[in-house]
Design a protein around this motif. Structure first.
Motif, mmCIF file in Angstrom:
data_model
loop_
_atom_site.group_PDB
_atom_site.id
_atom_site.type_symbol
_atom_site.label_atom_id
_atom_site.label_comp_id
_atom_site.label_asym_id
_atom_site.label_seq_id
_atom_site.Cartn_x
_atom_site.Cartn_y
_atom_site.Cartn_z
ATOM 1 N N VAL A 178 4.779 -9.924 30.780
ATOM 2 C CA VAL A 178 4.267 -11.150 30.082
ATOM 3 C C VAL A 178 3.506 -11.939 31.040
ATOM 4 O O VAL A 178 2.318 -12.292 30.544
ATOM 5 C CB VAL A 178 5.431 -12.105 29.596
ATOM 6 N N ILE A 179 3.738 -12.263 32.137
ATOM 7 C CA ILE A 179 2.755 -12.970 33.072
ATOM 8 C C ILE A 179 1.628 -12.355 33.583
ATOM 9 O O ILE A 179 0.348 -12.477 33.503
ATOM 10 C CB ILE A 179 3.752 -13.212 34.334
ATOM 11 N N GLY A 180 1.717 -10.875 33.763
ATOM 12 C CA GLY A 180 0.712 -9.996 34.118
ATOM 13 C C GLY A 180 -0.602 -10.218 33.171
ATOM 14 O O GLY A 180 -1.787 -10.439 33.561
ATOM 15 N N PRO A 181 -0.324 -9.979 31.901
ATOM 16 C CA PRO A 181 -1.437 -9.723 31.042
ATOM 17 C C PRO A 181 -1.987 -11.330 30.799
ATOM 18 O O PRO A 181 -3.310 -11.408 30.400
ATOM 19 C CB PRO A 181 -0.857 -9.338 29.570
ATOM 20 N N LEU A 182 -1.175 -12.423 30.808
ATOM 21 C CA LEU A 182 -1.730 -13.597 30.692
ATOM 22 C C LEU A 182 -2.506 -13.945 31.791
ATOM 23 O O LEU A 182 -3.835 -14.375 31.873
ATOM 24 C CB LEU A 182 -0.481 -14.561 30.748
ATOM 25 N N VAL A 183 -2.424 -13.534 32.964
ATOM 26 C CA VAL A 183 -3.127 -13.737 34.120
ATOM 27 C C VAL A 183 -4.353 -12.909 34.072
ATOM 28 O O VAL A 183 -5.559 -13.483 34.295
ATOM 29 C CB VAL A 183 -2.380 -13.112 35.612
ATOM 30 N N VAL A 184 -4.470 -11.639 33.631
ATOM 31 C CA VAL A 184 -5.440 -10.821 33.436
ATOM 32 C C VAL A 184 -6.427 -11.422 32.209
ATOM 33 O O VAL A 184 -7.568 -11.348 32.355
ATOM 34 C CB VAL A 184 -5.108 -9.285 33.101
ATOM 35 N N ALA A 185 -5.835 -12.007 31.335
ATOM 36 C CA ALA A 185 -6.455 -12.740 30.252
ATOM 37 C C ALA A 185 -7.587 -13.860 30.760
ATOM 38 O O ALA A 185 -8.750 -14.025 30.451
ATOM 39 C CB ALA A 185 -5.642 -13.153 29.205
ATOM 40 N N GLY A 186 -6.973 -14.607 31.848
ATOM 41 C CA GLY A 186 -7.589 -15.555 32.534
ATOM 42 C C GLY A 186 -8.828 -15.101 33.268
ATOM 43 O O GLY A 186 -9.859 -15.756 33.206
ATOM 44 N N MET A 187 -8.565 -14.192 33.873
ATOM 45 C CA MET A 187 -9.567 -13.648 34.883
ATOM 46 C C MET A 187 -10.647 -13.178 33.949
ATOM 47 O O MET A 187 -11.867 -13.068 34.227
ATOM 48 C CB MET A 187 -8.733 -12.488 35.787
ATOM 49 N N VAL A 188 -10.193 -12.477 32.985
ATOM 50 C CA VAL A 188 -11.294 -11.640 32.112
ATOM 51 C C VAL A 188 -12.217 -13.023 31.383
ATOM 52 O O VAL A 188 -13.299 -12.954 31.011
ATOM 53 C CB VAL A 188 -10.464 -11.035 30.712
ATOM 54 N N ALA A 189 -11.477 -14.111 31.025
ATOM 55 C CA ALA A 189 -12.223 -15.037 30.373
ATOM 56 C C ALA A 189 -13.040 -15.678 31.360
ATOM 57 O O ALA A 189 -14.471 -16.177 31.213
ATOM 58 C CB ALA A 189 -11.260 -15.973 29.993
ATOM 59 N N PRO A 217 -11.427 -12.492 20.029
ATOM 60 C CA PRO A 217 -12.153 -12.372 21.160
ATOM 61 C C PRO A 217 -11.344 -11.396 22.338
ATOM 62 O O PRO A 217 -10.255 -11.353 22.575
ATOM 63 C CB PRO A 217 -12.260 -13.717 21.845
ATOM 64 N N SER A 218 -12.103 -10.912 23.038
ATOM 65 C CA SER A 218 -11.651 -10.006 24.289
ATOM 66 C C SER A 218 -10.422 -10.526 25.187
ATOM 67 O O SER A 218 -9.632 -9.979 25.499
ATOM 68 C CB SER A 218 -12.888 -9.611 25.107
ATOM 69 N N TYR A 219 -10.982 -12.068 25.549
ATOM 70 C CA TYR A 219 -9.798 -12.478 26.358
ATOM 71 C C TYR A 219 -8.372 -12.695 25.624
ATOM 72 O O TYR A 219 -7.441 -12.918 26.280
ATOM 73 C CB TYR A 219 -10.141 -13.788 27.058
ATOM 74 N N GLN A 220 -8.306 -12.554 24.350
ATOM 75 C CA GLN A 220 -7.146 -12.858 23.524
ATOM 76 C C GLN A 220 -6.256 -11.403 23.572
ATOM 77 O O GLN A 220 -5.030 -11.485 23.204
ATOM 78 C CB GLN A 220 -7.480 -13.184 22.416
ATOM 79 N N ILE A 221 -6.921 -10.293 23.708
ATOM 80 C CA ILE A 221 -6.261 -9.196 23.651
ATOM 81 C C ILE A 221 -5.166 -8.857 24.714
ATOM 82 O O ILE A 221 -4.081 -8.537 24.143
ATOM 83 C CB ILE A 221 -7.381 -7.802 23.866
ATOM 84 N N PRO A 222 -5.194 -9.239 26.016
ATOM 85 C CA PRO A 222 -4.064 -9.069 26.736
ATOM 86 C C PRO A 222 -3.211 -10.206 26.556
ATOM 87 O O PRO A 222 -2.030 -10.044 26.727
ATOM 88 C CB PRO A 222 -4.628 -9.346 28.135
ATOM 89 N N ILE A 223 -3.325 -11.305 25.816
ATOM 90 C CA ILE A 223 -2.295 -12.341 25.256
ATOM 91 C C ILE A 223 -1.600 -11.640 24.241
ATOM 92 O O ILE A 223 -0.471 -11.990 24.017
ATOM 93 C CB ILE A 223 -3.270 -13.640 24.824
ATOM 94 N N VAL A 224 -2.053 -10.855 23.226
ATOM 95 C CA VAL A 224 -1.542 -10.318 22.312
ATOM 96 C C VAL A 224 -0.471 -9.214 22.938
ATOM 97 O O VAL A 224 0.906 -9.034 22.436
ATOM 98 C CB VAL A 224 -2.296 -9.274 21.285
ATOM 99 N N TYR A 225 -0.841 -8.616 23.959
ATOM 100 C CA TYR A 225 0.026 -7.700 24.906
ATOM 101 C C TYR A 225 1.111 -8.327 25.267
ATOM 102 O O TYR A 225 2.238 -7.752 25.466
ATOM 103 C CB TYR A 225 -0.683 -6.880 25.791
#
Length: 414
Positions: free
Chosen positions: A166-177, A268-276
């Motif tokens: 859960v934490i990993g995709p959220l961090v990646v989402a922030g970096m992608v944004a 939006p692209s940055y929300q895709i890892p949040i879905v994951y």
């Protein structure tokens, strides 16, 4: 730290170096859960965006399905070799550490990939690391779970896994944004390094995990029995394998689902890892529930799995954001049931001295089915969403038909 309650067997591994496990079985499970959680931070963070990232490098839905399906197949099929290796050597720690190191190196390197083939090699390389470590890790966990309850122990580890997932995709989402996909991959080197440190500490505290299970400790000094072929397992084992293969044949990798979100611009692209991340959170909850059910009624609780998997394409390939989130929840629940229960089941369906081989054979079947299914779903997606819905419904109906006779014949645990 706690001492284990059982004394090491004179013939066990402890007799070779005089060291004993300084962790109780529960603390070992929790410690490995931390390692697994950090590992999931790394590779689940990457997997949350790998579909969209491959799309930016020119991949089609079919290519994404084949590449990610091939990665899953490598992660599972190569265990046909690493599983027996774990049984023969009775040295699970070096194999496990090597597998984690391969994954932890491959993922941050995605930040430097410029071409589709380079990214594809790293995606498959990351999964190869999982193939190396998983059977050896599974045998250690199986030994520790002996006194705790199989479902409970593997569910706890899976839940801690998914905390990182859960934490990993959220961090990646922030970096992608902030700066795009490449920074998202690069930052994953930090939890990767932490995983290796914790793994080294855990190895020192529990050098001989097989001592947690008395029958494993008694046979640890001797090589694994040579009788029985690679494929010689019980009817229950093969029945469960066939059911799982049919279920996974109708179960797309998340990368294919995420590819749809990217190319159709559903969110939006940055929300895709949040879905994951949401899917992984549901995975953790489903794993705990599935482990509890397994300890009470065995694999019969999986009868609901085809019913969960069947509607996923209709939800996840929608252009309605609400249905996309619902699809992520259902996808995560199905994965949580698979990931926790299958590890516990193999520990019960296979003799202790052949567990590495059992994990290898079972997951090879699982991986080949997922490769075929992901490729088929990717190809059918290019035709129409209706085709993917129909294909999945047929596959899950066949899985249910294969599962019912096993329940009626009582050839599964409990």
């Amino acid at each position: 730290m706690d001492q284990t309650s059982a004394e090491p067997s004179p013939s066990g591994p402890s007799a070779h170096d005089g060291r004993r496990n300084r962790l109780s079985p529960m603390r070992f499970v929790l410690g490995f859960g931390v390692v697994a959680g950090l590992g999931d931070f790394v590779y689940e963070g990457a997997r949350s965006v790998i579909g969209p990232y491959l799309a930016t490098l020119g991949a089609s839905a079919v290519v994404v399905g084949v590449l990610t399906g091939a990665g899953e197949a490598v992660a599972l099929v190569f265990r046909l070799a690493t599983g027996p290796l774990a049984d023969r050597t009775r040295r699970p720690w070096p194999i496990t550490i090597a597998g984690y190191a391969i994954t932890i190196v491959a993922v941050p390197l995605l930040a430097a990939s410029q071409l589709l083939w380079q990214a594809g090699v790293l995606v498959i390389g990351e999964r190869f690391g999982k193939a190396v470590r998983s059977p050896a890790k599974g045998t250690m966990m199986a030994a520790a779970s002996h006194s705790l309850g199989r479902g409970r122990a593997f569910a706890i580890q899976e839940a801690l896994d998914q905390f990182g997932a859960v934490i990993g995709p959220l961090v990646v989402a922030g970096m992608v944004a902030v700066s795009g996909y490449r920074l998202g991959f690069a930052v994953l080197a930090v939890p990767g390094a932490a995983a290796l440190v914790v793994l080294a500490v855990l190895r020192r505290a529990a050098p001989h995990p097989h001592d947690y299970e008395e029958d494993a400790a008694r046979s640890a000094a001797a090589p694994a029995p040579s009788h029985g072929s690679l494929w010689h397992f019980s009817a229950g084992f093969w029945g469960y394998s066939i059911f799982t293969a049919l279920t996974m044949a109708g179960f797309a990798t998340f990368a294919v689902l995420a590819y749809h979100l990217q190319v159709k611009h559903v969110i939006p692209s940055y929300q895709i890892p949040i879905v994951y991340a949401v899917a992984m959170g549901v995975d953790a909850i489903a794993a705990l529930a599935s482990g509890w059910v397994y300890d009470r009624i065995g694999l019969r609780g999986l009868i609901v799995l085809p019913l969960l998997a069947a509607p996923i394409p209709a939800l996840s390939f929608s252009t309605n954001a609400a249905l996309i989130w619902a699809g992520a929840i259902v996808w995560g629940a199905a994965m949580g049931m698979h990931e926790s229960t299958m590890k516990a089941a193999i520990a019960d369906l296979v003799p202790a001295e052949r567990r590495g081989t059992g994990y290898g054979v079972f997951t090879a079947v699982y991986g080949l089915a997922w490769l075929a299914g992901s490729a088929a779903v990717g190809a059918l997606y290019e035709v129409s969403v209706s085709a993917t819905v129909l294909f999945t419904a047929v596959a899950q109906t066949m899985a249910l038909a294969a599962f019912l006779p096993l329940v009626l014949r009582r050839s599964l645990p409990r």
